[in-house]
Enzyme design. Structure first.
Site, PDB file in Angstrom:
ATOM      1  N   ASP A   1     130.044 -20.031  82.743  1.00  0.00           N
ATOM      2  CA  ASP A   1     130.094 -21.570  82.867  1.00  0.00           C
ATOM      3  C   ASP A   1     131.208 -21.776  81.631  1.00  0.00           C
ATOM      4  O   ASP A   1     131.542 -20.797  80.915  1.00  0.00           O
ATOM      5  CB  ASP A   1     128.924 -22.012  82.051  1.00  0.00           C
TER       6      ASP A   1
ATOM      7  N   ASP B   1     131.580 -25.363  79.252  1.00  0.00           N
ATOM      8  CA  ASP B   1     131.085 -25.904  77.833  1.00  0.00           C
ATOM      9  C   ASP B   1     129.886 -25.152  77.380  1.00  0.00           C
ATOM     10  O   ASP B   1     128.954 -25.138  78.193  1.00  0.00           O
ATOM     11  CB  ASP B   1     131.023 -27.566  78.258  1.00  0.00           C
TER      12      ASP B   1
ATOM     13  N   THR C   1     131.503 -24.152  87.120  1.00  0.00           N
ATOM     14  CA  THR C   1     131.542 -25.398  86.415  1.00  0.00           C
ATOM     15  C   THR C   1     131.012 -26.818  87.186  1.00  0.00           C
ATOM     16  O   THR C   1     131.023 -26.734  88.461  1.00  0.00           O
ATOM     17  CB  THR C   1     132.845 -25.947  85.804  1.00  0.00           C
ATOM     18  N   GLY C   2     130.530 -27.508  86.830  1.00  0.00           N
ATOM     19  CA  GLY C   2     130.441 -28.936  87.336  1.00  0.00           C
ATOM     20  C   GLY C   2     131.734 -29.768  87.647  1.00  0.00           C
ATOM     21  O   GLY C   2     131.586 -30.737  88.089  1.00  0.00           O
TER      22      GLY C   2
ATOM     23  N   LYS D   1     124.650 -24.011  91.151  1.00  0.00           N
ATOM     24  CA  LYS D   1     125.531 -22.978  90.610  1.00  0.00           C
ATOM     25  C   LYS D   1     125.023 -21.742  91.426  1.00  0.00           C
ATOM     26  O   LYS D   1     125.912 -20.787  92.005  1.00  0.00           O
ATOM     27  CB  LYS D   1     125.679 -22.508  89.291  1.00  0.00           C
TER      28      LYS D   1
ATOM     29  N   ASP E   1     124.621 -21.657  79.380  1.00  0.00           N
ATOM     30  CA  ASP E   1     123.708 -22.386  78.191  1.00  0.00           C
ATOM     31  C   ASP E   1     122.907 -23.467  78.594  1.00  0.00           C
ATOM     32  O   ASP E   1     122.028 -23.877  77.946  1.00  0.00           O
ATOM     33  CB  ASP E   1     124.862 -22.619  77.049  1.00  0.00           C
TER      34      ASP E   1
ATOM     35  N   ASN F   1     121.914 -26.588  84.072  1.00  0.00           N
ATOM     36  CA  ASN F   1     122.754 -26.426  85.395  1.00  0.00           C
ATOM     37  C   ASN F   1     123.216 -25.102  85.340  1.00  0.00           C
ATOM     38  O   ASN F   1     123.607 -24.591  86.518  1.00  0.00           O
ATOM     39  CB  ASN F   1     123.824 -27.527  85.582  1.00  0.00           C
TER      40      ASN F   1
END
Length: 269
Positions: free
Chosen positions: A8, A10, A42-43, A196, A219, A222
């Site tokens: 991930d 952020d 990632t989103g 994910k 973290d 998601n």
């Protein structure tokens, strides 16, 4: 043996000021040199993570990313899509009405373009502040067509008000969609079953790998699905409690080179 590291961005790979530390950079480059697939999960769309891909040297043939929270699996060098799951116009219409009722802003992501719908006059979207590399366009629901590409919809607003309104979302919406907070000030709706882990499983199968050969680091909510999917699920020290409880291992925080430390411990030869 770990053959793929899914990371991930952020709160995980990136420091709080959105940088990749030198330690993380060096260790991930070593992992790639040893033949390990380093995959950003990632989103965001691919265009919004290109600077990080280039910095890490993940822009060559055989490099991949999982974007839109699992909605797309792509080749980094060409952008070729290996797997795609998106929302329908009917989904966007339904969620748009909900956001009008909740007085929340609604942004619809269509690849690198963000369509901003006028669902709230009192609470303007802060999504441009969170993702400055995308193109933003005002849009009306009536102008959207059934053949358009709608990767996901997001509600970006200040945490206190956003959290208040999340409590008012009907249970049926949570049953029909993946409704996940990806940051403290960002709520996202995805097609049901698209996570994910969904994207990661597609990529693993494409590469002929099993989940036992995957390490995932994250973290936020998601990231929970891929932490549970991976043979080695790693939570950051700063992770939300759900992720920490699901993880096989808790590493240092995103401010303390937590990604590098976990990769050194479990991956590097």
């Amino acid at each position: 043996m770990i053959k793929l590291v899914a990371i991930d961005l952020d709160g995980t790979l990136l420091t709080d000021d959105k940088r990749i530390s030198q330690k993380n950079l060096t260790v991930l480059q070593k992992a790639k040199e040893q033949g390990v697939k380093v995959v950003l999960c990632t989103g965001r769309p691919l265009a919004a993570i290109t600077p990080f891909i280039e910095q890490l040297g993940l822009n060559e043939p055989g490099d991949y990313s999982i974007t839109f929270n699992g909605g797309l699996v792509q080749k980094n060098d060409t952008g070729e899509i290996l797997s795609k799951s998106a929302m329908t116009l009917e989904d966007v219409q339904r969620i748009s009405q909900l956001m009008i009722d909740l007085d929340l802003p609604l942004d619809v992501l269509s690849e690198e373009v963000v369509l901003q719908l006028p669902t709230s006059t009192n609470h303007p979207s802060i999504y441009p502040e969170l993702n400055g590399l995308l193109t933003y366009k005002p849009a009306k629901l009536a102008d959207l067509t059934s053949d358009g590409l709608y990767n996901k919809v997001v509600m970006a607003y200040h945490q206190e008000f956003l959290d208040q309104q999340i409590e008012k979302i009907p249970v049926q919406f949570k049953a029909d969609y993946e409704v996940i907070k990806t940051r403290s000030n960002l709520l996202e709706f995805m097609p049901k079953g698209v996570t994910k882990a969904f994207g990661l499983d597609h990529l693993a199968q494409y590469l002929g790998m099993t989940s036992d050969e995957v390490m995932a680091l994250g973290d936020e909510e998601n990231d929970l699905s891929m932490i549970q999917y991976a043979g080695m699920g790693v939570a950051m020290a700063n992770a939300v409690e759900k992720v920490r409880q699901a993880a096989d291992y808790i590493t240092s925080s995103n401010e303390e080179d937590g990604v590098a430390k976990a990769v050194e411990k479990f991956v590097l030869k």
